[in-house]
Design an enzyme around this catalytic site. Structure first.
Site, PDB file in Angstrom:
ATOM      1  CB  CYS A   1      -0.901   0.021   1.234  1.00 26.96           C
ATOM      2  SG  CYS A   1      -1.788  -1.517   1.528  1.00 26.96           S
TER       3      CYS A   1
ATOM      4  NE  ARG B   1      -4.430   1.869   2.659  1.00 31.60           N
ATOM      5  CZ  ARG B   1      -4.231   1.334   3.858  1.00 31.60           C
ATOM      6  NH1 ARG B   1      -5.068   1.639   4.855  1.00 31.60           N
ATOM      7  NH2 ARG B   1      -3.252   0.460   4.065  1.00 31.60           N
TER       8      ARG B   1
ATOM      9  CG  ASN C   1       0.555  -5.914   4.964  1.00 25.93           C
ATOM     10  OD1 ASN C   1       0.233  -6.169   6.124  1.00 25.93           O
ATOM     11  ND2 ASN C   1       0.037  -6.558   3.933  1.00 25.93           N
TER      12      ASN C   1
END
Length: 329
Positions: free
Chosen positions: A2, A16, A79
């Site tokens: 991401c 995002r 992540n």
């Protein structure tokens, strides 16, 4: 994988991309001020700032991917596989499970300055929300209109970094992401000059050659460079539509097309959604892989003194506007 971004024009924007091979049933979720948060450390919070963001709601509990609160503070979890390290509870600390960190911080902090003070007391624990929900290895981007920080819980401890570019991707750890920008200091939105040799009559043959060398692959390290360069050079007017549109254009430079990043046989990572929240006004804008129309949910159109989360489904079907469509049977 991401990318998260903080962006300021007249208002402050935070958002995002969520890049993954499958959706987890995310929805736009508004958590009002009197929704009763019960944290795993035994703390209960029956009154807090209202939040809006993208979340998976499990048993009535909002598991936020990213959110902003009514004070204009935004936070996103990305992540951080192979580096994130959560521990057991520690005496004398606020022991907060990783999935609780967004509501814990956004529920009681109005600025990054207040977040810094709160983080001094926090120990991020490895408790899972449920046995069917594995603990996600994350690091976080937190921002208000004045400053941005990155928070990483690693084996050596909890680290808080100033983030002057207002961008975060996945790996490597944030200090290494920032260091690699040294390799691209020659990039410019302007056309380059011949510094190769005075003995050669070299010249540009295309527009945009000042950005030659900007990495175009899908790795998180390259996406960080690309998003930082685009964000720091992008310009927008003070109009809401222009600012929101420019935010989505910036994020468009790191979007992933299905089929280009195979994570296992027959499974491909792609940009499931892109969000842009006007944190100053509490308006959550988003697009999805299958719906490029910008859709919006305004938190202030809801009862922010309520006790139940308000949920809006993510619109997935593509919307195409025909300018000259003729009615046919």
């Amino acid at each position: 994988m991401c990318t998260a971004l903080a962006y300021k024009t007249k208002d402050f924007y935070f958002g995002r991309t969520l890049d993954y091979e499958s959706s987890y049933g995310e929805e736009i979720v508004i958590t009002p001020r009197q929704y009763p948060f019960a944290f795993r450390n035994g703390a209960k919070c029956n009154e807090h700032y209202a939040l809006i963001g993208m979340a998976h709601v499990a048993g009535g509990y909002p598991l936020y991917y990213e959110a902003v609160n009514e004070k204009g503070l935004g936070m996103a979890g990305l992540n951080f596989v192979g580096n994130a390290c959560y521990g057991k509870e520690k005496e004398g600390k606020d022991n907060i499970a990783s999935f609780e960190l967004i509501p814990w911080i956004l529920g009681q902090c109005s600025t990054v300055k207040e977040v810094r003070e709160l983080l001094e007391k926090i120990n991020v624990t490895n408790l899972a929300f449920h046995e069917s929900f594995p603990v996600s290895p994350l690091h976080w981007l937190i921002a208000d209109e004045k400053e941005t920080i990155t928070v990483e819980a690693v084996e050596e401890g909890l680290f808080v970094y100033d983030n002057p570019v207002g961008v975060l991707t996945n790996n490597p750890p944030f200090p290494q992401q920032m260091f690699q920008l040294n390799n691209y200091m020659h990039l410019s939105p302007k056309q380059p000059k011949n510094l190769f040799s005075e003995r050669l009559k070299l010249q540009t043959y295309s527009r945009g050659m000042g950005a030659l060398g900007l990495p175009g692959d899908l790795s998180s390290a390259s996406r960080f460079v690309r998003a930082a360069f685009t964000k720091l050079n992008a310009i927008a007017t003070q109009k809401e539509e222009d600012s929101v549109g420019q935010f989505f254009h910036i994020m468009g430079t790191v979007e992933q097309s299905k089929g280009c990043c195979e994570v296992k046989e027959g499974a491909y990572e792609y940009t499931i959604y892109t969000s842009c929240c006007n944190a100053s006004k509490g308006i959550y804008y988003y697009t999805t892989y299958f719906n490029h129309q910008i859709n919006a949910v305004d938190m202030h159109e809801e009862d922010l003194d309520g006790k139940k989360v308000v949920v809006y489904p993510v619109l997935q079907e593509e919307t195409i506007h025909y300018q000259n469509k003729t009615q046919k049977d």
